[in-house]
Design a protein around this motif. Structure first.
Motif, PDB file in Angstrom:
ATOM      1  N   MET B   1       0.861  -1.205   0.000  1.00 55.64           N
ATOM      2  CA  MET B   1       0.000   0.000   0.000  1.00 55.64           C
ATOM      3  C   MET B   1       0.892   1.249   0.000  1.00 55.64           C
ATOM      4  N   ILE B   2       0.820   1.969  -1.057  1.00 55.83           N
ATOM      5  CA  ILE B   2       1.670   3.182  -1.130  1.00 55.83           C
ATOM      6  C   ILE B   2       0.971   4.341  -0.421  1.00 55.83           C
ATOM      7  N   PRO B   3       1.769   5.138   0.311  1.00 51.48           N
ATOM      8  CA  PRO B   3       1.110   6.231   1.054  1.00 51.48           C
ATOM      9  C   PRO B   3       0.449   7.232   0.105  1.00 51.48           C
ATOM     10  N   LEU B   4      -0.537   7.962   0.648  1.00 49.45           N
ATOM     11  CA  LEU B   4      -1.354   8.938  -0.125  1.00 49.45           C
ATOM     12  C   LEU B   4      -0.501  10.096  -0.687  1.00 49.45           C
ATOM     13  N   ALA B   5       0.630  10.381   0.020  1.00 50.47           N
ATOM     14  CA  ALA B   5       1.441  11.535  -0.392  1.00 50.47           C
ATOM     15  C   ALA B   5       2.002  11.367  -1.798  1.00 50.47           C
ATOM     16  N   TYR B   6       2.311  10.141  -2.182  1.00 49.73           N
ATOM     17  CA  TYR B   6       2.939   9.930  -3.490  1.00 49.73           C
ATOM     18  C   TYR B   6       2.040  10.310  -4.667  1.00 49.73           C
ATOM     19  N   PRO B   7       0.835   9.746  -4.689  1.00 48.59           N
ATOM     20  CA  PRO B   7      -0.012  10.194  -5.821  1.00 48.59           C
ATOM     21  C   PRO B   7      -0.287  11.688  -5.802  1.00 48.59           C
ATOM     22  N   ILE B   8      -0.407  12.294  -4.628  1.00 50.73           N
ATOM     23  CA  ILE B   8      -0.637  13.749  -4.570  1.00 50.73           C
ATOM     24  C   ILE B   8       0.554  14.490  -5.162  1.00 50.73           C
ATOM     25  N   LEU B   9       1.733  14.065  -4.800  1.00 55.57           N
ATOM     26  CA  LEU B   9       2.942  14.697  -5.332  1.00 55.57           C
ATOM     27  C   LEU B   9       2.998  14.551  -6.851  1.00 55.57           C
ATOM     28  N   LEU B  10       2.715  13.310  -7.319  1.00 60.06           N
ATOM     29  CA  LEU B  10       2.729  13.081  -8.767  1.00 60.06           C
ATOM     30  C   LEU B  10       1.740  14.000  -9.464  1.00 60.06           C
ATOM     31  N   SER B  11       0.541  14.064  -8.851  1.00 60.50           N
ATOM     32  CA  SER B  11      -0.494  14.939  -9.438  1.00 60.50           C
ATOM     33  C   SER B  11      -0.013  16.391  -9.498  1.00 60.50           C
ATOM     34  N   ALA B  12       0.580  16.883  -8.419  1.00 57.13           N
ATOM     35  CA  ALA B  12       1.059  18.277  -8.391  1.00 57.13           C
ATOM     36  C   ALA B  12       2.122  18.483  -9.448  1.00 57.13           C
ATOM     37  N   LEU B  13       3.012  17.502  -9.585  1.00 54.43           N
ATOM     38  CA  LEU B  13       4.094  17.610 -10.576  1.00 54.43           C
ATOM     39  C   LEU B  13       3.505  17.710 -11.988  1.00 54.43           C
ATOM     40  N   LEU B  14       2.553  16.801 -12.270  1.00 53.57           N
ATOM     41  CA  LEU B  14       1.925  16.797 -13.597  1.00 53.57           C
ATOM     42  C   LEU B  14       1.212  18.125 -13.873  1.00 53.57           C
ATOM     43  N   PHE B  15       0.452  18.580 -12.835  1.00 48.82           N
ATOM     44  CA  PHE B  15      -0.307  19.821 -13.016  1.00 48.82           C
ATOM     45  C   PHE B  15       0.612  21.001 -13.304  1.00 48.82           C
ATOM     46  N   THR B  16       1.696  21.106 -12.552  1.00 51.30           N
ATOM     47  CA  THR B  16       2.641  22.198 -12.754  1.00 51.30           C
ATOM     48  C   THR B  16       3.250  22.108 -14.143  1.00 51.30           C
ATOM     49  N   THR B  17       3.610  20.891 -14.547  1.00 45.50           N
ATOM     50  CA  THR B  17       4.151  20.724 -15.887  1.00 45.50           C
ATOM     51  C   THR B  17       3.153  21.246 -16.911  1.00 45.50           C
ATOM     52  N   GLY B  18       1.869  20.879 -16.702  1.00 41.43           N
ATOM     53  CA  GLY B  18       0.823  21.346 -17.649  1.00 41.43           C
ATOM     54  C   GLY B  18       0.733  22.846 -17.666  1.00 41.43           C
ATOM     55  N   VAL B  19       0.685  23.468 -16.486  1.00 39.37           N
ATOM     56  CA  VAL B  19       0.556  24.940 -16.431  1.00 39.37           C
ATOM     57  C   VAL B  19       1.725  25.598 -17.131  1.00 39.37           C
ATOM     58  N   VAL B  20       2.925  25.177 -16.801  1.00 35.74           N
ATOM     59  CA  VAL B  20       4.103  25.804 -17.414  1.00 35.74           C
ATOM     60  C   VAL B  20       4.056  25.594 -18.916  1.00 35.74           C
ATOM     61  N   GLY B  21       3.659  24.360 -19.305  1.00 38.58           N
ATOM     62  CA  GLY B  21       3.583  24.097 -20.746  1.00 38.58           C
ATOM     63  C   GLY B  21       2.610  25.027 -21.431  1.00 38.58           C
ATOM     64  N   VAL B  22       1.430  25.193 -20.884  1.00 41.41           N
ATOM     65  CA  VAL B  22       0.431  26.103 -21.499  1.00 41.41           C
ATOM     66  C   VAL B  22       0.979  27.517 -21.606  1.00 41.41           C
ATOM     67  N   LEU B  23       1.696  27.931 -20.553  1.00 40.31           N
ATOM     68  CA  LEU B  23       2.142  29.324 -20.537  1.00 40.31           C
ATOM     69  C   LEU B  23       3.324  29.583 -21.461  1.00 40.31           C
ATOM     70  N   ILE B  24       4.141  28.615 -21.697  1.00 34.98           N
ATOM     71  CA  ILE B  24       5.356  28.939 -22.461  1.00 34.98           C
ATOM     72  C   ILE B  24       5.316  28.433 -23.880  1.00 34.98           C
ATOM     73  N   ARG B  25       4.489  27.487 -24.230  1.00 33.21           N
ATOM     74  CA  ARG B  25       4.485  26.986 -25.590  1.00 33.21           C
ATOM     75  C   ARG B  25       3.589  27.849 -26.452  1.00 33.21           C
ATOM     76  N   ARG B  26       4.093  28.076 -27.711  1.00 32.08           N
ATOM     77  CA  ARG B  26       3.283  28.907 -28.611  1.00 32.08           C
ATOM     78  C   ARG B  26       2.452  28.051 -29.556  1.00 32.08           C
ATOM     79  N   ASN B  27       2.797  26.809 -29.649  1.00 30.11           N
ATOM     80  CA  ASN B  27       2.082  25.926 -30.561  1.00 30.11           C
ATOM     81  C   ASN B  27       0.779  25.502 -29.935  1.00 30.11           C
ATOM     82  N   ALA B  28      -0.298  25.664 -30.645  1.00 32.07           N
ATOM     83  CA  ALA B  28      -1.623  25.404 -30.089  1.00 32.07           C
ATOM     84  C   ALA B  28      -1.792  23.941 -29.711  1.00 32.07           C
ATOM     85  N   ILE B  29      -1.218  23.006 -30.502  1.00 26.56           N
ATOM     86  CA  ILE B  29      -1.365  21.586 -30.199  1.00 26.56           C
ATOM     87  C   ILE B  29      -0.646  21.244 -28.895  1.00 26.56           C
ATOM     88  N   MET B  30       0.537  21.835 -28.738  1.00 23.34           N
ATOM     89  CA  MET B  30       1.279  21.579 -27.523  1.00 23.34           C
ATOM     90  C   MET B  30       0.516  22.106 -26.324  1.00 23.34           C
TER      91      MET B  30
END
Lengths: 669, 100
Positions: B1-30
């Motif tokens: 049983m993996i502790p709850l903190a891990y999926p939360i951390l993964l989720s935060a990492l993914l979300f931040t990656t998404g936000v930064v990606g939206v803000l810095i990429r100029r290509n609409a598909i990206m």
């Protein structure tokens, strides 16, 4: 039922005629305009004849009420027509001569661009003159008096394209204004004194309230007489009549010879009850009349223009009538008015016929020899001339003799060498001159040989001109028979009693008959005629030859030719000071004072406006402008966040979400 | 049983990656793919919490979320294709008509 109820029709017909021509004049041809206008005049004449017939049955006359109560402020007066012998006589003369002149004018005005307008004016004149003679009070008399003046003005200036004619019209109007001003003052004084303007009331009161020579009555009659000197062209207001000849010849004949100018004589005869109470005015009237008669006759001798001679002759003959009225010989005055209307209208119309036939040439030096080219005109002119000169049995003889006899009688009654003698002498002298100038005119125009091509190629004019001439010639020859004294041998008993005296004389006194005076005046007339023959008939004037009178009279002729420099004197004594005063008023009062004041007000207003404009610009506009300017600057800066780049908006969104999240986190615990 | 903190951390990492990606990429598909990343970060959180609390609601919700995301991708890609056809570019900086 008023037996005179139909009399207002005499006004209705010319009014209808003028309205018809006013409304349809442009569409109707000359023929129909002429038929309507002449028809209206002829119907009026019919009414006048009907009035005469009725009046013979009811000699005391009557009244026709038109308007029971005319109110002007506190002033209230009934308006009615008064029908009596005097009014009927005038009606007959006005409509009779008027009808003939209407017919004449149809021929004379042929081809004029304002043909319809001319007949509108003529019909209007008939209305005005009939109002004048039919009025039963001084107010209506004054209305007619002014209306005929208006018509006179309109018709003198009928050919207003020529400034000379327009000036003559203005002169006639302005000179008449002087007389009319005095006249209306007289009318006002009558109202103030008697409380009424109706003839009957004024005259009946005058005899009760005042004795002869009362100052009020003298003043009233003097004022009325000044009006008469204007209308009837007596000294000193005679100057307009010679210039009035600028109008078309039918106008000169109708208005300035036969009818309108006699309004003054009519008015004095009508106001006889007042004049009889003012011996001073009467003697003045007689003196002015007599002096005018001689004065104008002397001028007529030295004139060259056919119509000018006639104009001065008219002034002179009006002098006779006025003098007769002044002497109390109202019947004689009216008698002369009637005969003069016929023979003077005839003379004018034949002068017009001559001018019409000779291409508008009115200067007698350029005429001559017309007795062959225009035989009808020549014959009627001789008849008219005999009438004017007072050759026995012609109309003027009887009436002029009635006046001269009256003057002599006035002298005999007073016994001493009184003013009656002078009047008689003056009038006798003018009788001599009358025969001289009319004879001169006849010999110069019709005698000898033609002096210019225009006179050579003259031809007789058409029936419209010829017919009235013939009818008038008949009247000029025979009209005198209405007033032949009963005592006159042969003719007197043959014609029965003195018809005019019986008819008009019921209102006025009787004119005496004096064979010595009659013989003397006939001798004078023949002497004048003989003198004319001696000067102009025996050896007819050749082309370019000077007038034999010039040599005979020398400098006096120059004086006469220039009409005693009357116009120049008036120009110097009256016109120039008036113009100078007007100029002074214009420069000093209008330009300096009134204009200055107005300009000052204007300038102040302008300054005030400038000040408010500055306030507007600086305070109001400045405030609003700076507000908008600030708004603009602010929005320009604020606009910068709208970049149009998607990421910028997302960053803003993220930042807001972050801020919101932090706030939420901090405050919800 | 993996502790709850891990999926939360993964989720935060993914979300931040998404936000930064939206803000810095100029290509609409990206940018579009980064948006999907952010969506899936949320899905991971749903699943993690559902398991930790022993309830099925969160897992059911994820099915909805994936279905909606599929529809969204269909619409979004269609828009991008249309934009590319008319403008021959899918750079978002070029899409600024309204600002002018």
């Amino acid at each position: 039922m008023n037996p005179f109820g139909f009399v207002p029709l005499i006004l209705a017909f010319p009014i209808l005629g003028l309205l018809t021509n006013l409304v349809f004049g442009r569409k109707l041809g000359e023929k129909w305009i002429g038929i309507f206008a002449c028809g209206a005049a002829a119907l009026s004449f019919g009414v006048a004849v009907g009035t005469l017939a009725t009046l013979l049955n009811i000699p005391e006359g009557g009244e026709v009420m038109l308007w029971e109560r005319l109110r002007i402020g506190v002033f209230e007066i009934p308006i009615a027509l008064k029908v009596d012998a005097l009014a009927t006589t005038m009606m007959l003369v006005v409509t009779g001569v008027g009808t003939l002149i209407h017919i004449y004018a149809v021929g004379y005005m042929h081809g004029d661009p304002r043909f319809a307008r001319f007949f509108i004016y003529l019909n209007l004149f008939l209305v005005a003159m009939l109002v004048l003679v039919l009025a039963d009070n001084y107010l209506l008399l004054f209305v007619g008096w002014e209306l005929v003046g208006l018509c006179s003005y309109l018709l003198i200036g009928f050919w207003f394209e020529d400034l000379k004619n327009a000036d003559a019209a203005c002169k006639a109007f302005i000179v008449n204004r002087v007389g009319d001003f005095a006249f209306i003052l007289g009318v006002i004084l009558i109202f103030v004194t008697f409380g009424s303007l109706r003839y009957d009331e004024v005259f009946s009161q005058a005899g009760e309230l005042f004795r002869a020579g009362a100052p009020v009555v003298t003043l009233v009659t003097l004022l009325l007489f000044i009006g008469a000197t204007g209308k009837s062209a007596q000294i000193p207001l005679f100057v307009w009549l010679p210039d009035a000849m600028a109008g078309p010849t039918p106008v000169s004949a109708l208005i300035h010879a036969a009818t309108m100018v006699t309004a003054g004589v009519y008015m004095i005869a009508r106001s006889e009850a007042l004049y009889n109470l003012a011996p001073f005015t009467q003697s003045l009237v007689a003196a002015i009349g007599a002096v005018t008669a001689l004065f104008a006759a002397t001028i007529a001798v030295a004139q060259w223009d056919m119509k000018k001679v006639m104009a001065y002759s008219t002034i002179s003959q009006l002098g006779y009538m006025i003098a007769a009225a002044g002497l109390g010989g109202y019947v004689a005055g009216i008698f002369h008015l009637i005969t003069h209307a016929f023979f003077k209208a005839l003379l004018f119309l034949s002068a017009g016929s001559v001018m019409h036939g000779c291409g508008n040439e009115g200067d007698m030096r350029n005429l001559g020899g017309l007795r062959r080219a225009m035989p009808t005109t020549f014959k009627v002119f001789v008849i008219g001339g005999f009438g004017l000169a007072g050759v026995p049995i012609f109309a003027g003889f009887w009436s002029k003799d009635a006046i001269l006899g009256g003057a002599f009688e006035a002298f005999r009654e007073t016994g001493t060498a009184s003013w009656g003698l002078y009047v008689w002498l003056l009038l006798s002298a003018s009788a001599l001159l009358t025969a001289l100038y009319v004879g001169r005119q006849m010999f110069l125009t019709f005698g000898g040989a033609p002096r210019t091509p225009a006179a050579e190629h003259a031809r007789e004019t058409g029936w419209a001109i010829g017919l009235p001439l013939l009818v008038l010639a008949g009247f000029a020859a025979l009209a005198g028979f209405v007033g032949v004294p009963e005592e006159f041998p042969l003719l007197g008993p043959l014609l029965g009693d003195n018809w005019l005296l019986r008819f008009v004389g019921e209102q006025y006194g009787e004119a005496p008959l004096n064979f010595g005076v009659m013989g003397f005046s006939v001798a004078l007339a023949l002497a004048g005629w003989g003198l004319a023959w001696l000067l102009y008939g025996r050896r007819p004037l050749a082309a370019g030859q000077p007038d034999p009178l010039v040599a005979a009279l020398g400098p006096i002729h120059t004086l006469l030719k220039n009409k005693y420099y009357g116009d120049e004197l008036y120009a110097k004594v009256i016109v120039r000071p008036v113009v100078a005063t007007a100029t002074w008023v214009y420069t000093a009062l209008d330009r300096a004072a009134i204009d200055g004041l107005l300009h000052g007000i204007g300038r102040t207003a302008l300054r005030l406006a400038e000040a408010t404009r500055a306030f507007d610009r600086i305070v109001v506009n400045g405030g609003v402008d700076s507000m908008t300017e600030r708004m603009k600057r602010f929005s320009r800066e604020f606009r910068m966040i709208q970049t149009g780049r998607l990421q910028d908006y997302l960053i803003l969104m993220l930042a807001s979400a972050a801020v919101f999240g932090i706030v939420l986190y901090l405050f919800t615990r | 049983m993996i502790p709850l903190a891990y999926p939360i951390l993964l989720s935060a990492l993914l979300f931040t990656t998404g936000v930064v990606g939206v803000l810095i990429r100029r290509n609409a598909i990206m940018m579009f793919m980064c948006v999907e990343l952010m969506l899936n970060a949320a899905n991971i959180l749903f699943v993690a919490f559902a398991r930790a609390f022993g309830q099925l609601d969160g897992q059911v919700f994820v099915f909805f979320s994936i279905t909606v995301a599929a529809a969204e991708v269909a619409v979004g890609l269609a828009l991008i294709v249309t934009i590319f056809r008319t403008r021959h570019s899918i750079e978002v900086d070029d899409l600024c008509e309204l600002q002018r």
